[in-house]
Design an enzyme around this catalytic site. Sequence first.
Site, PDB file in Angstrom:
ATOM      1  N   ARG A   1      34.817  27.590  44.599  1.00 17.05           N
ATOM      2  CA  ARG A   1      34.881  28.998  45.441  1.00 17.05           C
ATOM      3  C   ARG A   1      33.634  29.436  45.796  1.00 17.05           C
ATOM      4  O   ARG A   1      33.697  30.927  45.512  1.00 17.05           O
ATOM      5  CB  ARG A   1      35.884  30.205  44.616  1.00 17.05           C
ATOM      6  CG  ARG A   1      37.003  30.746  45.775  1.00 17.05           C
ATOM      7  CD  ARG A   1      36.722  32.062  45.413  1.00 17.05           C
ATOM      8  NE  ARG A   1      35.431  32.822  45.487  1.00 17.05           N
ATOM      9  CZ  ARG A   1      34.492  33.520  45.101  1.00 17.05           C
ATOM     10  NH1 ARG A   1      35.728  34.775  44.460  1.00 17.05           N
ATOM     11  NH2 ARG A   1      33.876  34.505  45.086  1.00 17.05           N
TER      12      ARG A   1
ATOM     13  N   ASP B   1      29.091  37.605  38.135  1.00 12.80           N
ATOM     14  CA  ASP B   1      29.015  38.926  39.550  1.00 12.80           C
ATOM     15  C   ASP B   1      30.259  38.706  39.878  1.00 12.80           C
ATOM     16  O   ASP B   1      31.145  40.249  40.604  1.00 12.80           O
ATOM     17  CB  ASP B   1      27.862  38.266  39.924  1.00 12.80           C
ATOM     18  CG  ASP B   1      27.701  39.587  41.055  1.00 12.80           C
ATOM     19  OD1 ASP B   1      27.294  40.485  40.664  1.00 12.80           O
ATOM     20  OD2 ASP B   1      27.383  39.399  42.587  1.00 12.80           O
ATOM     21  N   ASP B   2      31.615  38.199  40.025  1.00 13.83           N
ATOM     22  CA  ASP B   2      32.374  38.515  41.142  1.00 13.83           C
ATOM     23  C   ASP B   2      33.577  38.958  40.406  1.00 13.83           C
ATOM     24  O   ASP B   2      34.698  39.482  41.293  1.00 13.83           O
ATOM     25  CB  ASP B   2      32.811  36.678  41.142  1.00 13.83           C
ATOM     26  CG  ASP B   2      32.175  35.484  41.732  1.00 13.83           C
ATOM     27  OD1 ASP B   2      31.343  36.294  43.345  1.00 13.83           O
ATOM     28  OD2 ASP B   2      31.708  34.664  41.672  1.00 13.83           O
TER      29      ASP B   2
ATOM     30  N   GLU C   1      28.688  32.383  38.822  1.00 14.55           N
ATOM     31  CA  GLU C   1      29.214  32.638  40.341  1.00 14.55           C
ATOM     32  C   GLU C   1      30.266  31.968  40.825  1.00 14.55           C
ATOM     33  O   GLU C   1      29.241  30.097  41.121  1.00 14.55           O
ATOM     34  CB  GLU C   1      27.298  32.528  40.567  1.00 14.55           C
ATOM     35  CG  GLU C   1      27.262  33.276  41.919  1.00 14.55           C
ATOM     36  CD  GLU C   1      27.455  34.788  42.416  1.00 14.55           C
ATOM     37  OE1 GLU C   1      27.360  35.142  41.363  1.00 14.55           O
ATOM     38  OE2 GLU C   1      27.999  35.073  43.319  1.00 14.55           O
ATOM     39  N   ASP C   2      30.829  32.868  41.860  1.00 17.90           N
ATOM     40  CA  ASP C   2      31.850  31.633  42.632  1.00 17.90           C
ATOM     41  C   ASP C   2      32.549  30.805  41.850  1.00 17.90           C
ATOM     42  O   ASP C   2      32.491  29.395  42.799  1.00 17.90           O
ATOM     43  CB  ASP C   2      31.129  31.103  43.719  1.00 17.90           C
ATOM     44  CG  ASP C   2      30.791  32.232  45.047  1.00 17.90           C
ATOM     45  OD1 ASP C   2      31.378  33.331  44.713  1.00 17.90           O
ATOM     46  OD2 ASP C   2      29.835  32.196  46.220  1.00 17.90           O
TER      47      ASP C   2
ATOM     48  N   LYS D   1      20.683  34.331  45.636  1.00 16.55           N
ATOM     49  CA  LYS D   1      21.695  35.439  44.528  1.00 16.55           C
ATOM     50  C   LYS D   1      19.581  35.357  43.327  1.00 16.55           C
ATOM     51  O   LYS D   1      19.729  36.603  43.206  1.00 16.55           O
ATOM     52  CB  LYS D   1      22.226  35.117  43.214  1.00 16.55           C
ATOM     53  CG  LYS D   1      23.926  35.232  43.956  1.00 16.55           C
ATOM     54  CD  LYS D   1      24.447  36.115  43.614  1.00 16.55           C
ATOM     55  CE  LYS D   1      25.769  37.322  44.245  1.00 16.55           C
ATOM     56  NZ  LYS D   1      26.581  37.413  43.664  1.00 16.55           N
TER      57      LYS D   1
ATOM     58  N   ASN E   1      35.169  39.390  52.152  1.00 17.15           N
ATOM     59  CA  ASN E   1      33.906  38.725  53.328  1.00 17.15           C
ATOM     60  C   ASN E   1      34.997  37.172  53.520  1.00 17.15           C
ATOM     61  O   ASN E   1      35.920  36.428  52.660  1.00 17.15           O
ATOM     62  CB  ASN E   1      33.133  38.282  51.937  1.00 17.15           C
ATOM     63  CG  ASN E   1      32.271  39.575  51.838  1.00 17.15           C
ATOM     64  OD1 ASN E   1      32.103  40.704  52.496  1.00 17.15           O
ATOM     65  ND2 ASN E   1      32.436  39.855  50.956  1.00 17.15           N
TER      66      ASN E   1
ATOM     67  N   TYR F   1      21.801  36.038  51.717  1.00 17.17           N
ATOM     68  CA  TYR F   1      22.613  36.147  51.436  1.00 17.17           C
ATOM     69  C   TYR F   1      24.010  36.297  51.977  1.00 17.17           C
ATOM     70  O   TYR F   1      23.549  36.046  53.533  1.00 17.17           O
ATOM     71  CB  TYR F   1      22.520  37.204  50.123  1.00 17.17           C
ATOM     72  CG  TYR F   1      23.321  36.795  49.237  1.00 17.17           C
ATOM     73  CD1 TYR F   1      23.339  35.783  48.221  1.00 17.17           C
ATOM     74  CD2 TYR F   1      24.740  37.520  48.948  1.00 17.17           C
ATOM     75  CE1 TYR F   1      24.602  35.658  47.604  1.00 17.17           C
ATOM     76  CE2 TYR F   1      25.646  36.992  48.215  1.00 17.17           C
ATOM     77  CZ  TYR F   1      25.336  36.181  46.989  1.00 17.17           C
ATOM     78  OH  TYR F   1      26.715  35.424  46.415  1.00 17.17           O
TER      79      TYR F   1
HETATM   80  P1  NAD Z   1      40.411  35.499  44.381  1.00 18.95           P
HETATM   81  O1  NAD Z   1      40.410  34.047  45.266  1.00 18.95           O
HETATM   82  O2  NAD Z   1      39.962  35.413  43.155  1.00 18.95           O
HETATM   83  O3  NAD Z   1      42.066  36.336  44.817  1.00 18.95           O
HETATM   84  C1  NAD Z   1      42.697  36.562  46.042  1.00 18.95           C
HETATM   85  C2  NAD Z   1      43.501  37.069  45.019  1.00 18.95           C
HETATM   86  O4  NAD Z   1      43.994  37.840  46.580  1.00 18.95           O
HETATM   87  C3  NAD Z   1      44.453  35.594  44.553  1.00 18.95           C
HETATM   88  O5  NAD Z   1      44.773  36.382  43.420  1.00 18.95           O
HETATM   89  C4  NAD Z   1      45.310  35.704  45.416  1.00 18.95           C
HETATM   90  O6  NAD Z   1      46.382  35.377  45.567  1.00 18.95           O
HETATM   91  C5  NAD Z   1      45.564  37.110  47.049  1.00 18.95           C
HETATM   92  N1  NAD Z   1      45.804  37.033  47.514  1.00 18.95           N
HETATM   93  C6  NAD Z   1      46.308  35.516  48.758  1.00 18.95           C
HETATM   94  N2  NAD Z   1      46.893  35.903  50.497  1.00 18.95           N
HETATM   95  C7  NAD Z   1      47.004  36.990  50.075  1.00 18.95           C
HETATM   96  C8  NAD Z   1      48.626  37.903  50.603  1.00 18.95           C
HETATM   97  N3  NAD Z   1      48.330  37.443  51.831  1.00 18.95           N
HETATM   98  N4  NAD Z   1      48.576  39.141  50.243  1.00 18.95           N
HETATM   99  C9  NAD Z   1      47.967  39.542  49.455  1.00 18.95           C
HETATM  100  N5  NAD Z   1      47.568  39.121  48.091  1.00 18.95           N
HETATM  101  C10 NAD Z   1      47.071  37.401  48.440  1.00 18.95           C
HETATM  102  O7  NAD Z   1      39.170  36.162  45.167  1.00 18.95           O
HETATM  103  P2  NAD Z   1      37.905  37.533  45.256  1.00 18.95           P
HETATM  104  O8  NAD Z   1      36.892  36.751  43.940  1.00 18.95           O
HETATM  105  O9  NAD Z   1      38.338  37.718  44.273  1.00 18.95           O
HETATM  106  O10 NAD Z   1      37.799  37.410  46.602  1.00 18.95           O
HETATM  107  C11 NAD Z   1      38.754  38.020  47.336  1.00 18.95           C
HETATM  108  C12 NAD Z   1      37.982  39.102  48.773  1.00 18.95           C
HETATM  109  O11 NAD Z   1      36.916  40.081  47.759  1.00 18.95           O
HETATM  110  C13 NAD Z   1      37.565  37.872  48.989  1.00 18.95           C
HETATM  111  O12 NAD Z   1      37.122  37.599  50.715  1.00 18.95           O
HETATM  112  C14 NAD Z   1      35.591  38.177  49.260  1.00 18.95           C
HETATM  113  O13 NAD Z   1      34.935  38.097  49.633  1.00 18.95           O
HETATM  114  C15 NAD Z   1      35.590  39.348  48.529  1.00 18.95           C
HETATM  115  N6  NAD Z   1      34.851  40.062  46.971  1.00 18.95           N
HETATM  116  C16 NAD Z   1      34.261  41.437  48.153  1.00 18.95           C
HETATM  117  C17 NAD Z   1      33.533  41.817  47.623  1.00 18.95           C
HETATM  118  C18 NAD Z   1      32.236  42.895  47.820  1.00 18.95           C
HETATM  119  O14 NAD Z   1      32.810  43.894  48.778  1.00 18.95           O
HETATM  120  N7  NAD Z   1      31.174  43.705  46.780  1.00 18.95           N
HETATM  121  C19 NAD Z   1      32.512  41.410  45.928  1.00 18.95           C
HETATM  122  C20 NAD Z   1      33.906  40.161  45.329  1.00 18.95           C
HETATM  123  C21 NAD Z   1      34.322  39.665  46.606  1.00 18.95           C
END
Ligand code: NAD
Length: 584
Positions: A185, A298-299, A275-276, A203, A440, A132
Site C-alpha cells: 500500500r 510510521d503510518d 512502512e506502507d 524515508k 494524500n 518524498y
Molecule cells: P487505510 O487504508 O489503512 O485506511 C483508510 C480507511 O478509510 C479504511 O478503513 C477504509 O475502509 C476507509 N474508507 C475508504 N473509503 C471510504 C469512504 N468513502 N468513506 C469513509 N471511509 C472510507 O489507509 P491509511 O494509512 O489510514 O491512510 C488513509 C489516508 O491518510 C491516505 O490518503 C494517506 O495518504 C493519509 N495519511 C496522511 C498522513 C499525514 O497527513 N501525515 C499520514 C498517514 C496517512
Amino acid sequence: MESFMKDIRGWEDAAVGGGVEDVYGEDRATEEQLVTPWTVSVASGYTLLRNPHHNKGLAFTEKERDAHYLRGLLPPVSISQELQEKKLMHNLRQYQVPLQRYMALMDLQERNEKLFYKLLVDNVEELLPVVYTPTVGEACQKYGCIFRRPQGLYISLKEKGKILEVLKNWPQKSIQVIVVTDGERILGLGDLGCQGMGIPVGKLSLYSALGGIRPSACLPITIDVGTNNEQLLKDDFYIGLRQRRATGQEYSELLHEFMCAVKQNYGEKVLIQFEDFANHNAFELLAKYGTTHLVFNDDIQGTASVVLAGVVAALKLVGGILAEHTFLFLGAGEAGTGIAELIALEMSKQTKAPVEECRKKIWLVDSRGLIVSSRKESLQHFKKPWAHEHEHVGNLLDAVKAIKPTFLIGSSGVGKTFTKEVVEAMASFNEKPVILALSNPTSQSECTAEEAYTWTNGRVIFASGSPFDPVEHNGQVHVPGQANNAYIFPGFGLGVVMSGAIRVHDDMLLAASEALARQVTQENFDNGLIYPPFKGIRKISAEIAANVAAKAYELGLATNLPRPANLVKYAESCMYSPAYRNYR
Ligand code: NAD
C-alpha cells in the site's frame, strides 16, 4: 597462490605509482577459469572520485588532490561546497518535471552523498516533495524504468531460509535504523510490489537529513512476496517477483524469519520501521513484534504523533483542554484509528480518566457510515474500540450534524469528501472549526485549503496531508499547515537511537507530539499555523529526540547509560553533518 601474490604486488605498484585503484582478481584469469571475485580498494585517485561516501567532486582542495592522486582527474578549478550546492540547485530548478528532479537527486546521492544531504538539509522545504511524497510515489510507479543501481536490500520469497545471509551481504555492519516495506500500500497508490523500494530509500534519506542519523547506519529493505498489481505483473520492466502476493502462513513465516534475522545480525537496538504495509498486516506486525523488537509503524504511530501535535497546538487557538473537545474522523484505517487512539491516550493522561472513557469523545465514520455499537460484530478488530452507543448514521454530513464535532479529521484516502455542506455544517456550530484534511496525494485531499477558508469565511483552522499554497480570503492571507510525518519520525528515531531504547512505548510517541507542539511560536499561531515552519526542522528534531529519549530513560527502556545531562545538546552533537571533512 602465486597469482594472488602477483595481484597484491600489482596493487602495491598501483598504490605507489598512481594511487588508484581496485585490482580485480579476475582481470588476469582466462575466460574458462573460475575466479573468486575479490577486490582490494584504496580510497584514493579514481576510486575516491567514484566513492559516494568520500567523493567531493570539484571541492577537493589542492592539497587533497596531491595527497590522493587526483591530479589530472579533475579540471583545475577548486570550488566550495556552497558553490557546488548553488550550482546543483540552479540545475535542479531547470527541470520542469518533478520526476526528473527526483532522478537528478538520486544520481547525486550515488555520486556525492554529503552534497546530496547538504542540499536536502539547506533546502528542505523545496526538496521534501521531491525525495518524498508526492514525487516519490511517481518514482515508485516507474521504478522499473528509472532503476539504475540498487539502493537497498531486496528480500524476496526466493531468499526464504537465507535471510541472515542476505543481511550479511549488506556492506555496512553497524545499522541503527531499518525502514522496511512489502510494497502493498504505497502512499495512496496501492500495491506497487517490489517497486515500493523508493519509499524506504526516501524515508531514510529524511532520517539522515532531518534527524541526523548517519546514512551508513540506515538500511532500506523491500520484502517481495509478489504483487497483485496486474499492470506490474504484465510489465516487462517490472523488477520484482512475477507472481501474486503470498499470504497467510507463507507470508508470516517470511516476515518472522526476517524479524529474527535482523535481531540476530544487528542486536536489540536497531529500530525497524514498518512502512506502507496494507492495514491488516500493519496492525498485526506491530502488535506481534512490539513486545520483542524495537518496532515503529510510521503510518500508524508516526501519523498519530504528528496529528496529535497539531491538535494540541490548535487548542491554543480554539481554547479548552483536549477532553472538552469532540473528534470526528472520516476513515478508520491505519491513520484514523492510530490518531484516535493516541488522542484518547493523551486525554486519559491529562484527566486521569480511563482510556475507554476518553475514546467516547472520538467518533469514526468508515465507508458504511458512523461506527456504532450495533455494527460491532462485523467490524475489524481495530475498529471495535470506537463502536459507541448511537443510532445508525449512514453518511458523513449526517454524522457531523449528529455528533457536532469541534475537530473534523479526514483519513479515508478519498478526495473531495469534505463537501461545502459538511464544512458549512462545521462552521455553523464552531466559532473556529478545526479541519484536518489528511488524505494524500493532493488530488485525494478531503477539501482544498481554499475551499476550507472560503466555506468557513476564513474562520477555519486548517492543516492537510499534502501541501497547499497560502490562500487569500477577504484581504487576509491564510497559511495552511501540513501534518507531515517528516516532522516526527526523524527526531523520534534519533531519540530512540541516542538513548539506546530497546522498545517503543506509546508514552514516547506522546513525548514526541508534546515536543513538536511546543515548537509552534506565537508568531506561527498569529498566522493560524498549528505546525512550525519546516526550515527549522533539524532544531525541531533535536527537541523531539531529547523528549523521546528523556521518556525512554524515565521508563527504564534506555540502555545508553549514563543519561546525558542535557539531552537537547546531546542530540545536536549526535547529528550527522553533511559538511565535507578534510582528508589527510
Ligand atoms: P487505510 O487504508 O489503512 O485506511 C483508510 C480507511 O478509510 C479504511 O478503513 C477504509 O475502509 C476507509 N474508507 C475508504 N473509503 C471510504 C469512504 N468513502 N468513506 C469513509 N471511509 C472510507 O489507509 P491509511 O494509512 O489510514 O491512510 C488513509 C489516508 O491518510 C491516505 O490518503 C494517506 O495518504 C493519509 N495519511 C496522511 C498522513 C499525514 O497527513 N501525515 C499520514 C498517514 C496517512
